[in-house]
Each structure stands twice: as C-alpha cells, then as structure tokens.
Design a protein around this motif. Structure first.
Motif, PDB file in Angstrom:
ATOM      1  N   LEU A   4     -39.475 -17.341 -47.157  1.00  0.00           N
ATOM      2  CA  LEU A   4     -40.280 -16.535 -48.059  1.00  0.00           C
ATOM      3  C   LEU A   4     -41.114 -15.565 -47.245  1.00  0.00           C
ATOM      4  O   LEU A   4     -41.778 -15.969 -46.288  1.00  0.00           O
ATOM      5  N   CYS A   5     -41.095 -14.289 -47.624  1.00  0.00           N
ATOM      6  CA  CYS A   5     -41.979 -13.300 -47.029  1.00  0.00           C
ATOM      7  C   CYS A   5     -43.295 -13.357 -47.805  1.00  0.00           C
ATOM      8  O   CYS A   5     -43.311 -13.169 -49.022  1.00  0.00           O
ATOM      9  N   LEU A   6     -44.385 -13.600 -47.107  1.00  0.00           N
ATOM     10  CA  LEU A   6     -45.687 -13.716 -47.761  1.00  0.00           C
ATOM     11  C   LEU A   6     -46.333 -12.354 -48.014  1.00  0.00           C
ATOM     12  O   LEU A   6     -47.394 -12.285 -48.610  1.00  0.00           O
ATOM     13  N   THR A   7     -45.685 -11.293 -47.584  1.00  0.00           N
ATOM     14  CA  THR A   7     -46.206  -9.954 -47.836  1.00  0.00           C
ATOM     15  C   THR A   7     -45.648  -9.387 -49.135  1.00  0.00           C
ATOM     16  O   THR A   7     -46.395  -8.918 -49.990  1.00  0.00           O
ATOM     17  N   CYS A   8     -44.318  -9.472 -49.303  1.00  0.00           N
ATOM     18  CA  CYS A   8     -43.700  -8.856 -50.489  1.00  0.00           C
ATOM     19  C   CYS A   8     -43.091  -9.869 -51.454  1.00  0.00           C
ATOM     20  O   CYS A   8     -42.717  -9.502 -52.562  1.00  0.00           O
ATOM     21  N   ALA A  22     -33.813 -13.578 -30.973  1.00  0.00           N
ATOM     22  CA  ALA A  22     -34.361 -12.956 -29.768  1.00  0.00           C
ATOM     23  C   ALA A  22     -35.819 -12.565 -29.968  1.00  0.00           C
ATOM     24  O   ALA A  22     -36.568 -12.425 -29.012  1.00  0.00           O
ATOM     25  N   LYS A  23     -36.217 -12.374 -31.232  1.00  0.00           N
ATOM     26  CA  LYS A  23     -37.603 -12.007 -31.556  1.00  0.00           C
ATOM     27  C   LYS A  23     -37.993 -12.724 -32.843  1.00  0.00           C
ATOM     28  O   LYS A  23     -37.143 -13.293 -33.521  1.00  0.00           O
ATOM     29  N   PRO A  24     -39.276 -12.701 -33.218  1.00  0.00           N
ATOM     30  CA  PRO A  24     -39.694 -13.386 -34.450  1.00  0.00           C
ATOM     31  C   PRO A  24     -38.959 -12.844 -35.683  1.00  0.00           C
ATOM     32  O   PRO A  24     -38.580 -11.675 -35.740  1.00  0.00           O
ATOM     33  N   ARG A  25     -38.772 -13.717 -36.660  1.00  0.00           N
ATOM     34  CA  ARG A  25     -38.069 -13.370 -37.885  1.00  0.00           C
ATOM     35  C   ARG A  25     -38.860 -12.345 -38.689  1.00  0.00           C
ATOM     36  O   ARG A  25     -40.078 -12.409 -38.767  1.00  0.00           O
ATOM     37  N   GLN A  26     -38.146 -11.363 -39.280  1.00  0.00           N
ATOM     38  CA  GLN A  26     -38.764 -10.329 -40.104  1.00  0.00           C
ATOM     39  C   GLN A  26     -38.137 -10.298 -41.483  1.00  0.00           C
ATOM     40  O   GLN A  26     -36.981 -10.654 -41.661  1.00  0.00           O
ATOM     41  N   CYS A  27     -38.923  -9.846 -42.465  1.00  0.00           N
ATOM     42  CA  CYS A  27     -38.406  -9.625 -43.810  1.00  0.00           C
ATOM     43  C   CYS A  27     -37.506  -8.394 -43.785  1.00  0.00           C
ATOM     44  O   CYS A  27     -37.833  -7.379 -43.167  1.00  0.00           O
ATOM     45  N   ARG A  28     -36.378  -8.466 -44.471  1.00  0.00           N
ATOM     46  CA  ARG A  28     -35.443  -7.338 -44.500  1.00  0.00           C
ATOM     47  C   ARG A  28     -35.887  -6.233 -45.450  1.00  0.00           C
ATOM     48  O   ARG A  28     -35.368  -5.131 -45.393  1.00  0.00           O
ATOM     49  N   CYS A  30     -39.542  -5.469 -46.270  1.00  0.00           N
ATOM     50  CA  CYS A  30     -40.795  -4.803 -45.884  1.00  0.00           C
ATOM     51  C   CYS A  30     -41.056  -4.855 -44.375  1.00  0.00           C
ATOM     52  O   CYS A  30     -42.047  -4.316 -43.912  1.00  0.00           O
ATOM     53  N   TRP A  31     -40.216  -5.534 -43.623  1.00  0.00           N
ATOM     54  CA  TRP A  31     -40.289  -5.661 -42.163  1.00  0.00           C
ATOM     55  C   TRP A  31     -41.504  -6.450 -41.677  1.00  0.00           C
ATOM     56  O   TRP A  31     -41.888  -6.375 -40.532  1.00  0.00           O
ATOM     57  N   SER A  32     -42.104  -7.227 -42.546  1.00  0.00           N
ATOM     58  CA  SER A  32     -43.251  -8.055 -42.178  1.00  0.00           C
ATOM     59  C   SER A  32     -42.783  -9.262 -41.365  1.00  0.00           C
ATOM     60  O   SER A  32     -41.678  -9.767 -41.547  1.00  0.00           O
ATOM     61  N   TYR A  33     -43.648  -9.724 -40.483  1.00  0.00           N
ATOM     62  CA  TYR A  33     -43.385 -10.941 -39.718  1.00  0.00           C
ATOM     63  C   TYR A  33     -43.993 -12.169 -40.391  1.00  0.00           C
ATOM     64  O   TYR A  33     -43.906 -13.274 -39.864  1.00  0.00           O
ATOM     65  N   SER A  34     -44.623 -12.015 -41.532  1.00  0.00           N
ATOM     66  CA  SER A  34     -45.273 -13.129 -42.245  1.00  0.00           C
ATOM     67  C   SER A  34     -44.234 -13.901 -43.053  1.00  0.00           C
ATOM     68  O   SER A  34     -44.184 -13.829 -44.270  1.00  0.00           O
ATOM     69  N   ILE A  35     -43.419 -14.644 -42.354  1.00  0.00           N
ATOM     70  CA  ILE A  35     -42.295 -15.383 -42.940  1.00  0.00           C
ATOM     71  C   ILE A  35     -42.562 -16.874 -42.799  1.00  0.00           C
ATOM     72  O   ILE A  35     -43.018 -17.341 -41.761  1.00  0.00           O
ATOM     73  N   ILE A  36     -42.279 -17.621 -43.856  1.00  0.00           N
ATOM     74  CA  ILE A  36     -42.427 -19.070 -43.815  1.00  0.00           C
ATOM     75  C   ILE A  36     -41.181 -19.708 -44.431  1.00  0.00           C
ATOM     76  O   ILE A  36     -40.609 -19.172 -45.386  1.00  0.00           O
TER      77      ILE A  36
END
Length: 107
Positions: A4-8, A22-28, A30-36
């Motif tokens: 779940l993206c906590l931004t959008c 290779a890097k932290p997971r992002q929302c496809r 909104c590109w936020s890193y606030s993923i849980i």
C-alpha cells in the motif's frame, strides 16, 4: 504479496522481494517511497483488535505508540503515519477488510 502506498492509496502487487531490490520500493503512480506491506498493516490491526477485546482503556492510543515506535514505520512522515493509523482503526474497530479500509481512507 500486496503493498500500500500511504501517499496516494495505490494498492499493488510486489513483483520482487526486498533482497532483489537495488533501491527502496516506490509507488508506480506517485513515485512515493512511503510503501508498507499489507501484512504489516493487518498485523497492526490484529494487535489493536486484540487490545480492544481485552478491555484496554486506550487501545487506539496504544496502537499509535506501537506504530510510531516500530522501526519499520519510522521512515514515514506525519501524514503517512496518520493515514496508516486511520486504515488500522477502520480494520480493528469497525471490522472492515483491508480493501474496504483503504477505500474509506483514500476514497
């Protein structure tokens, strides 16, 4: 496993494990890193529901304390933490499913 993206509020299927990234997971969207992970949200909601069943005087405040103290949640900002706790509250207190709670919070 879902995330779940906590931004959008976008719920999506994770294609790679944490070790393969290779890097932290992002929302496809909104590109936020606030993923849980969905599992983490469900575990927290189960803990809050357990506190409610056992008659804790302030179960939701205890949940806030646990969420903020949990090291996995420290990466989130204030608004993302509030959205997460609203999802948890709907799941624990109102008995909504994960999908229903996400829809209530994010519209």
């Amino acid at each position: 496993m879902q995330a779940l993206c906590l931004t959008c509020g976008h719920v999506f299927q994770m294609r790679k494990s944490e070790e393969e990234l290779a890097k932290p997971r992002q929302c496809r969207l909104c590109w936020s890193y606030s993923i849980i992970k969905r599992k983490e949200v469900e575990d927290l909601a189960d803990e809050v529901a357990r506190l409610i069943r056992h008659g804790q005087s302030m179960p939701f405040l205890d949940a806030i304390e646990r969420a903020i103290a949990h090291r996995a949640f420290k990466r989130f900002g204030f608004f993302e933490t509030i959205r997460l706790l609203r999802v948890v509250r709907f799941m624990a207190e109102e008995g909504l499913s994960f999908e229903e709670a996400v829809k209530m919070v994010f519209g």
